[in-house]
Design a protein around this motif. Structure first.
Motif, short mmCIF file in Angstrom:
data_model
loop_
_atom_site.label_atom_id
_atom_site.label_comp_id
_atom_site.label_asym_id
_atom_site.label_seq_id
_atom_site.Cartn_x
_atom_site.Cartn_y
_atom_site.Cartn_z
N ALA A 1 -14.13 -25.27 -0.75
CA ALA A 1 -14.06 -26.45 0.11
C ALA A 1 -12.77 -26.48 0.92
N ASP A 2 -12.85 -27.14 2.07
CA ASP A 2 -11.69 -27.35 2.92
C ASP A 2 -11.07 -28.72 2.69
N ASP B 1 -19.38 -21.00 11.49
CA ASP B 1 -18.84 -21.64 10.29
C ASP B 1 -18.69 -23.14 10.55
N ILE B 2 -18.53 -23.89 9.46
CA ILE B 2 -18.28 -25.32 9.55
C ILE B 2 -17.44 -25.74 8.36
N GLY B 3 -16.59 -26.73 8.54
CA GLY B 3 -15.76 -27.21 7.45
C GLY B 3 -16.59 -27.83 6.34
N LEU B 4 -16.15 -27.64 5.10
CA LEU B 4 -16.86 -28.17 3.94
C LEU B 4 -15.99 -29.18 3.21
N ILE B 5 -16.51 -30.40 3.06
CA ILE B 5 -15.85 -31.45 2.29
C ILE B 5 -16.74 -31.77 1.10
N VAL B 6 -16.21 -31.62 -0.10
CA VAL B 6 -16.97 -31.90 -1.32
C VAL B 6 -16.69 -33.33 -1.78
N TRP C 1 -3.12 -29.41 -5.42
CA TRP C 1 -3.87 -28.23 -4.98
C TRP C 1 -3.70 -27.96 -3.48
N GLY C 2 -2.99 -28.81 -2.77
CA GLY C 2 -2.91 -28.65 -1.32
C GLY C 2 -4.24 -28.90 -0.65
N MET C 3 -5.03 -29.81 -1.22
CA MET C 3 -6.38 -30.09 -0.75
C MET C 3 -6.41 -31.42 -0.01
N PRO C 4 -6.81 -31.47 1.25
CA PRO C 4 -6.91 -32.73 1.97
C PRO C 4 -7.90 -33.69 1.30
N LEU C 5 -7.59 -34.97 1.35
CA LEU C 5 -8.44 -36.00 0.77
C LEU C 5 -8.87 -37.00 1.83
N LEU C 6 -10.17 -37.14 2.01
CA LEU C 6 -10.75 -38.16 2.87
C LEU C 6 -11.20 -39.31 1.98
N ILE D 1 -3.45 -25.97 6.65
CA ILE D 1 -4.46 -24.99 7.07
C ILE D 1 -5.87 -25.55 6.87
N ARG D 2 -6.09 -26.20 5.74
CA ARG D 2 -7.42 -26.74 5.46
C ARG D 2 -7.76 -27.88 6.42
N LEU D 3 -6.78 -28.72 6.75
CA LEU D 3 -7.03 -29.80 7.70
C LEU D 3 -7.45 -29.25 9.05
N GLU D 4 -6.90 -28.10 9.43
CA GLU D 4 -7.26 -27.50 10.71
C GLU D 4 -8.69 -26.97 10.71
N ARG D 5 -9.28 -26.84 9.53
CA ARG D 5 -10.67 -26.40 9.45
C ARG D 5 -11.64 -27.56 9.60
N ILE D 6 -11.15 -28.80 9.41
CA ILE D 6 -12.05 -29.95 9.55
C ILE D 6 -11.66 -30.83 10.74
#
Length: 265
Positions: free
Chosen positions: A106-107, A72-77, A137-142, A7-12
């Protein structure tokens, strides 16, 4: 894949194209409040209006760029940092956690690793730990992976860039950011060597917007998944119009000529 991560990947990433336009705005820690990143709400607003998919910010900057209105816009921390004032500017250290990013809404999170630096071992260690935390955490990592050090004569060499991309893949990143190798065939080799999306970095500010758009176009043709470019976007005379032109190339498969016509129109 964990449903939360999906779901988070689809936001970015654009769901239809599987590609992304990410605008890093984390430069303040490295070089200070440079042109284009003084008023953060204004900076974020311009790329949002152009249709960017996500921005990258350090944890303390999120409050400065949050607009509380509009699209809205995706947020990468961003989790790691160094400054140009340091005698070791390529040595990145952790300055935030995945939990910080979760609290900020964050997304995704991002980390920077410079292969070949004398402190490579510490950066790889941090990379591995953050990949595990992000997965939990199910958090995408770039992962921003570059080759910078005394044994690296050319950080744009295709084999070196492919090595960087493969490190990002093998250590658990969901997206890897590397330099463009300069031509379609060699960058296709980089993309073919990974089973995750590969996006290109922008590097130093370019004087020629045509060359920038051509680089983005060619990276897509080679199999790239888009771009993660800062200064060449937010320091442009019209960031909104430029992001619109990038959308034409990245998400609509338009030509560079068509994008330039829109940009200059």
């Amino acid at each position: 894949m964990h449903i939360g991560k999906a779901i988070r990947l689809e936001r970015i990433f654009n769901r239809n194209t599987g590609r992304t336009i990410v605008i890093p705005m984390d430069h303040g820690v490295t070089v200070g409040p440079i042109d284009g990143l003084v008023n953060m709400r204004d900076a974020v607003g311009k790329v949002v209006d152009g249709g960017a998919n996500a921005v990258i910010e350090h944890k303390g900057l999120v409050r400065c760029g949050h607009r509380a209105q509009g699209r809205d816009i995706g947020l990468i921390v961003h989790l790691s940092a160094s400054t140009s004032l340091s005698p070791f500017p390529n040595a990145k250290t952790l300055v935030a956690s995945v939990e910080d990013a979760v609290r900020l809404g964050a997304d995704a999170v991002s980390i920077h690793c410079n292969l070949g630096d004398e402190t490579e071992a510490a950066m790889l260690n941090d990379f591995g730990k953050m990949a595990s935390d992000a997965a939990n955490w199910g958090m995408p990592l770039l992962a921003m992976v570059y080759a910078r050090g005394p044994k690296i004569p050319n950080e744009f060499d295709a084999n070196v860039v492919a090595h960087c991309a493969r490190v990002g893949t093998e250590l658990g990143a969901d997206v890897v950011k590397v330099p463009y190798t300069g031509d379609i065939d060699t960058f296709a080799h980089v993309c073919d060597s990974c089973c995750i999306p590969v996006v290109i970095a922008g590097g130093p500010k370019l004087d020629n917007t045509t060359d920038f758009l051509q680089m983005v176009h060619d990276s897509i043709k080679a199999g790239g998944a888009g771009l993660s470019v800062g200064r060449n976007v937010f320091q442009h005379k019209n960031p909104t119009r430029l992001v619109e032109a990038l959308n034409m190339i990245v998400h609509e498969d338009k030509t560079v000529a068509a994008a330039l016509t829109h940009l200059n129109g």
